[in-house]
Design an enzyme around this catalytic site. Structure first.
Site, PDB file in Angstrom:
ATOM      1  N   ASP A 162       0.827  -1.207   0.000  1.00  0.00           N
ATOM      2  CA  ASP A 162       0.000   0.000   0.000  1.00  0.00           C
ATOM      3  C   ASP A 162       0.863   1.261   0.000  1.00  0.00           C
ATOM      4  O   ASP A 162       0.771   2.096   0.893  1.00  0.00           O
ATOM      5  CB  ASP A 162      -0.932  -0.022   1.221  1.00  0.00           C
ATOM      6  CG  ASP A 162      -1.938   1.122   1.182  1.00  0.00           C
ATOM      7  OD1 ASP A 162      -2.387   1.483   0.076  1.00  0.00           O
ATOM      8  OD2 ASP A 162      -2.269   1.659   2.262  1.00  0.00           O
ATOM      9  N   GLU A 166       3.806  -8.267   7.023  1.00  0.00           N
ATOM     10  CA  GLU A 166       2.504  -8.852   6.706  1.00  0.00           C
ATOM     11  C   GLU A 166       2.560  -9.861   5.558  1.00  0.00           C
ATOM     12  O   GLU A 166       1.789  -9.788   4.603  1.00  0.00           O
ATOM     13  CB  GLU A 166       1.478  -7.755   6.398  1.00  0.00           C
ATOM     14  CG  GLU A 166       1.170  -6.867   7.580  1.00  0.00           C
ATOM     15  CD  GLU A 166       0.032  -5.885   7.311  1.00  0.00           C
ATOM     16  OE1 GLU A 166      -0.516  -5.890   6.178  1.00  0.00           O
ATOM     17  OE2 GLU A 166      -0.326  -5.114   8.215  1.00  0.00           O
ATOM     18  N   TYR A 170      -5.993  -3.254  12.987  1.00  0.00           N
ATOM     19  CA  TYR A 170      -6.756  -2.025  12.742  1.00  0.00           C
ATOM     20  C   TYR A 170      -8.208  -2.230  13.157  1.00  0.00           C
ATOM     21  O   TYR A 170      -9.119  -2.153  12.340  1.00  0.00           O
ATOM     22  CB  TYR A 170      -6.654  -1.634  11.265  1.00  0.00           C
ATOM     23  CG  TYR A 170      -5.280  -1.162  10.865  1.00  0.00           C
ATOM     24  CD1 TYR A 170      -4.930   0.171  10.978  1.00  0.00           C
ATOM     25  CD2 TYR A 170      -4.327  -2.058  10.402  1.00  0.00           C
ATOM     26  CE1 TYR A 170      -3.658   0.616  10.625  1.00  0.00           C
ATOM     27  CE2 TYR A 170      -3.053  -1.629  10.044  1.00  0.00           C
ATOM     28  CZ  TYR A 170      -2.723  -0.291  10.156  1.00  0.00           C
ATOM     29  OH  TYR A 170      -1.460   0.136   9.811  1.00  0.00           O
ATOM     30  N   GLU A 187       1.720  -1.735  14.187  1.00  0.00           N
ATOM     31  CA  GLU A 187       0.891  -0.800  13.431  1.00  0.00           C
ATOM     32  C   GLU A 187      -0.492  -0.712  14.071  1.00  0.00           C
ATOM     33  O   GLU A 187      -1.036  -1.721  14.532  1.00  0.00           O
ATOM     34  CB  GLU A 187       0.710  -1.238  11.961  1.00  0.00           C
ATOM     35  CG  GLU A 187       1.935  -1.115  11.078  1.00  0.00           C
ATOM     36  CD  GLU A 187       1.632  -1.507   9.632  1.00  0.00           C
ATOM     37  OE1 GLU A 187       0.444  -1.400   9.230  1.00  0.00           O
ATOM     38  OE2 GLU A 187       2.565  -1.907   8.921  1.00  0.00           O
TER      39      GLU A 187
END
Length: 634
Positions: free
Chosen positions: A201, A442, A495, A531
């Site tokens: 990303d 990831e 998240y 994160e």
């Protein structure tokens, strides 16, 4: 793959002149000179159908302007945002750079080496000097070099024409990986339509991202230095190993000087241990009143009492240790309160930019941040040097982001990944700020091949550097992650209330607590929340908070922080916000001109979350009892 077959004849193509030994950062000394080649280069993108016209017509054999039109291109910089041409912004394939320089006549001698160094080129590079190929390199973000004095001697006028072809194509075997999609549907797409697909990303910026330079050394020279440090009571111990090439029996002298330039210890021989009485340790920012203390290790070698080469290496004395609940620096618990970053800014893309670098470090210290992760690739050496000097702790990550396809766990990919870790450790092994290696971000760690892949990769990294812990960053299920058994520290991305249960802030305390309990219960290893965060459009406000507003980001952070404050008393050793600043991504319906999870805008203007973190990070420094007496907001 556009133009890729020209030089992808093996997993790693290396030119005859290419250097595969030490990778010391070029520094001037009494025996070494540097000529930086930053500035404007001639540039052309190969827009031919197969992107291979430059090789077919041998553009490198003459001035680039003789084979077609050229434009100005600044180096260092990404080329994507420099022009108004949308074809160049999203270009995939070969681009060509050229620069002509005059080499001082004193450099072209029998007793001097002249080395051409490229700080970073994304992704695959071929380099010629005066039309002669001197090296190829696979991989972005890391430097590569070639000795070119023999080429220069064939052109006695001192002219040196450097041509660099760079291809940003990503495949399943590159780091990061990607795939090329050919779409053959004339009813919906133009002819020969090609798309570069990726699983990361951030924007696939390309070009010569870091300085290009020429530098000299004597024919026999200091090639590499490795330093390991520890201490006992007030005695600092530096074990060193020096490699000298070009001389069978060099006389090596090592001196250690303090910040005032006073010699505090010395030794002779290519390896040994230096003892420093009343040593000043290297401490992280806000952990000591004198953070980031660096000595200068002067290394020289002589023949018949004549000093022939001199190199100075900054060295910090510190130790790193991991227990099942703590991360220790100099035997004291260290809590990571910091950020994830990107090398990313308007216009220059990922190009090295000194004003931006200094601004970012000022903002880090304003925040009270003591650490960052080089997400998701190695950063410029100049950034690592700044971290050393300012006491900012670094988790050093390789470009292993987006490993999602099972084919990227094959032998070719693993071989390249191991080589990248070789290059990263060789470059950054002596940085005091680097306390941990991260081998991936990831990955699809639940896939069957992931166990062998990461076991091999982490064992290899530890064999290269047994002094630092090794990790990777995971977002996999704790019970099925096949790489986690081999890490020293669990680093978890999540998240909650954003990608999962969007808009529902009330789930964060439950899901985050469960996440920590699951991971620690299975592995009994310390955990970093590597994160977390939420997108924010600067200046967007609602009450009650809604997604993409500054209020929502603050609420996400506060809910995470409440759980961090409970778990850091047990086994959570750090929190790294995603992200330090907004950054560019590929265009998708989930991104509004890039990723907006920054606590600063892309132009480094603070959002509300920045002030919340600033208050928290300074409070954490006080609560841990490590903040120097009288320290306060800068």
């Amino acid at each position: 793959i556009p133009g890729s077959m020209h030089c992808r004849t093996s997993a790693k193509c290396i030119g005859l002149f290419s250097l595969k030994r030490g990778m010391l950062f070029p520094r001037e000394s009494s025996s070494r000179e540097i000529k930086e080649l930053n500035g404007l280069w001639n540039f052309r993108a190969d827009h031919s159908l197969n992107r291979n016209l430059g090789f077919e017509q041998a553009w490198y054999k003459s001035r680039l302007a003789e084979s077609g039109p050229v434009i100005d291109m600044p180096v260092p910089a990404s080329y994507n945002d420099i022009t108004q041409d949308p074809r160049l912004r999203d270009f995939i394939g070969w681009v060509w750079y050229e620069r002509e320089v005059l080499v001082p006549s004193g450099w072209v001698s029998e007793e001097t080496r002249v080395v051409l160094r490229v700080g970073s080129a994304h992704y695959y590079s071929v380099v010629w000097v005066n039309g002669i190929k001197v090296m190829e390199h696979e991989g972005g973000h890391l430097p590569f070099e070639a000795e070119i004095v023999e080429v220069l001697r064939n052109n006695p006028g001192g002219a040196c024409r450097i041509t660099i072809a760079v291809n940003n194509t990503l495949t399943l075997q590159t780091l990061p990986p990607g795939t090329i999609q050919h779409i053959d549907d004339p009813t919906r797409y133009p002819a020969d339509y090609v798309v570069q697909n990726t699983n990361f990303d951030f924007f696939n910026y390309a070009g010569l991202h870091r300085p290009v330079m020429l530098y000299t050394t004597p024919k026999a020279y200091v090639d590499d230095i490795t330093v390991l440090t520890t201490f006992a009571d007030n005695i600092g111990l530096l074990s060193y190993q020096v490699s000298v090439l070009g001389s069978p029996n060099p006389t090596v002298t090592v001196t250690l000087s303090d910040k005032d330039g006073c010699c505090v210890a010395s030794s002779t021989g290519p390896s040994g241990v230096i003892k420093v009485t009343d040593a000043n340790l290297w401490w992280p920012y806000l952990m000591h009143e004198n953070p980031g203390y660096l000595y200068s290790m002067g290394v020289s070698w002589a023949a018949f009492i004549v000093v022939l080469d001199v190199y100075a290496l900054p060295v910090g004395i510190r130790t790193v240790q991991v227990t099942n609940t703590q991360f220790l620096i100099n035997n004291k618990p260290f809590y990571f309160h910091g950020v994830n970053k990107h090398e990313d800014a308007d216009i220059r893309g990922k190009g090295l930019d000194w004003p931006l670098m200094v601004k970012d470090f000022n903002l880090l210290k304003w925040l009270g941040a003591n650490s960052f992760r080089t997400s998701h690739y190695p950063y410029a050496e100049e950034i690592m040097q700044m971290a050393d000097r300012h006491g900012i702790v670094v988790i050093d990550e390789c470009p292993g982001v987006g490993i999602k396809d099972i084919r990227s766990f094959g032998n070719a990919s693993l071989s390249h990944h191991l080589a990248v870790m070789d290059e990263l450790v060789r470059r950054d092994k002596n940085h005091a700020s680097v306390v941990m290696w991260s081998v991936a971000n990831e990955p699809a760690a639940e896939m069957p091949p992931a166990g062998f892949y990461f076991k091999t990769l982490m064992a290899h990294t530890k064999s290269l550097d047994p002094t630092r812990p090794v990790t990777f960053i995971t977002d996999s299920n704790f019970a099925r992650d096949k790489g986690a058994p081999y890490v020293d520290v669990i680093c978890v991305n999540s998240y909650f209330s954003w990608y999962h249960d969007p808009g529902h802030l009330e789930v964060i305390p439950f899901q985050l607590n469960t996440q920590f309990e699951n991971w620690y219960g299975k592995y009994q290893k310390p955990i970093i929340q590597s994160e977390y965060g939420a997108d924010v459009v600067p200046g967007l406000h609602t009450d009650p908070p809604m997604m993409f507003t500054e209020e929502y980001q603050k609420m996400v952070l506060q809910n995470y922080h409440d759980v961090f404050d409970r778990k850091r008393k047990e086994y959570v050793i750090g929190e790294l916000i995603w992200n330090f600043a907004d950054f560019m991504t590929a265009q998708t319906v989930t991104r509004v001109v890039g990723n907006k999870k920054g606590i600063f805008s892309r132009q480094r203007h603070p959002k509300a979350g920045a002030f919340l973190l600033r208050e928290r990070y300074w409070r954490l420094a006080n609560e841990t009892g490590l903040l120097p007496v009288g320290a306060r907001y800068p």
